[in-house]
Design an enzyme around this catalytic site. Structure first.
Site, PDB file in Angstrom:
ATOM      1  N   PHE A 113       0.805  -1.217   0.000  1.00 43.33           N
ATOM      2  CA  PHE A 113       0.000   0.000   0.000  1.00 43.33           C
ATOM      3  C   PHE A 113       0.836   1.265   0.000  1.00 43.33           C
ATOM      4  CE2 PHE A 113      -2.952  -3.068   1.766  1.00 43.33           C
ATOM      5  CZ  PHE A 113      -4.151  -2.721   1.165  1.00 43.33           C
ATOM      6  N   ASP A 114       0.513   2.147  -0.920  1.00 40.25           N
ATOM      7  CA  ASP A 114       0.893   3.538  -0.732  1.00 40.25           C
ATOM      8  C   ASP A 114       0.107   4.024   0.487  1.00 40.25           C
ATOM      9  OD1 ASP A 114       1.694   6.318  -1.398  1.00 40.25           O
ATOM     10  OD2 ASP A 114      -0.450   6.507  -1.807  1.00 40.25           O
ATOM     11  N   VAL A 115       0.680   4.928   1.260  1.00 38.87           N
ATOM     12  CA  VAL A 115       0.030   5.362   2.497  1.00 38.87           C
ATOM     13  C   VAL A 115      -0.554   6.774   2.376  1.00 38.87           C
ATOM     14  CG1 VAL A 115       0.358   5.810   4.963  1.00 38.87           C
ATOM     15  CG2 VAL A 115       1.508   3.853   3.877  1.00 38.87           C
TER      16      VAL A 115
END
Length: 240
Positions: A13-15
């Protein structure tokens, strides 16, 4: 044809922008400064100016760089270009909130997959973000850990090396992100399967995220983490 969700062991995941609402975090902080100094600002204008300033040559790591960014954009917004306000914008990252659906969706997804955070933010900021998200991650990678930022392929290679040390490969990863520029385009170039969370589906433009030179059609496309988690849930039900 997209693979089934059960075929993946890991969800990366990109955050910032996918799970954490950084645009509201930035505009809320700037609006607070504006209110205190008798100025009115337009949030979308502020994000456009932020985007331009953030990607200037010589920028520092995120979110430390927000202190510099503020001094660049403040005069254009009619705000006082004082160092204390830049520090305030930088430190606001510690209280940025997750999108309303982020924590619940991650908690559900963690039941079936190992979740890995991949963020251009520094470790100190991710420590705060993780608390907002109820600490769902199996592993985390920050700009401090990788020495670089997405879309640099070297960032992704660090994650590939990690899963390889566990006897797995990038084919076992589904990469989930909102940024076409930082994540979706490069993940396609690296032959990963990807999932675009279009957080700004109801808004025009790219907001605080740099616009890609070319749009990449993702393998999966959802407007929210809630929709993504629901699709995974239904897919797994069909297999039982």
């Amino acid at each position: 044809m997209a693979r089934g969700f059960s075929e993946f062991k890991y969800l990366t995941f990109d955050v910032v922008g996918t799970l954490i609402d950084f645009e509201s975090g930035i505009t809320n902080c700037l609006a607070g400064i504006a209110a205190e100094t008798g100025v009115a600002i337009d949030g979308e204008e502020a994000l456009a100016l932020y985007r331009q300033a953030r990607y200037m040559p010589g920028a520092a790591l995120f979110p430390d760089d927000l202190a510099r960014v503020y001094t660049v954009i403040a005069p254009q917004l009619g705000l006082p270009a004082e160092e204390k306000y830049g520090v305030r914008l930088r430190d606001s990252a510690s209280v940025w909130k997750g999108f309303p659906d982020s924590a619940a969706a991650l908690a559900e997804l963690a039941k079936s997959h190992k979740l890995i955070a991949m963020t251009n933010a520094r470790r100190w900021a991710l420590d705060h973000f993780e608390k907002k998200l109820a600490s769902p991650f199996f592993a985390t990678f920050t700009a401090d850990d990788t020495g670089t930022e997405k879309p640099d392929p070297a960032f992704f290679q660090k994650v590939f090396d990690f899963v390889s040390s566990r006897g797995d490969s990038k084919d076992d990863i589904l990469h989930v992100a909102q940024s076409q520029y930082h994540d979706i385009g490069i993940s396609r170039a690296l032959a990963m399967t990807n999932c675009w969370i279009e957080r700004r589906h109801a808004q025009k433009g790219y907001g605080g995220t740099i616009e890609p030179k070319h749009f990449t059609v993702p393998d999966y496309h959802f407007n929210s983490m809630a929709d993504f988690a629901a699709a995974v849930r239904e897919s797994l039900k069909e297999r039982t």
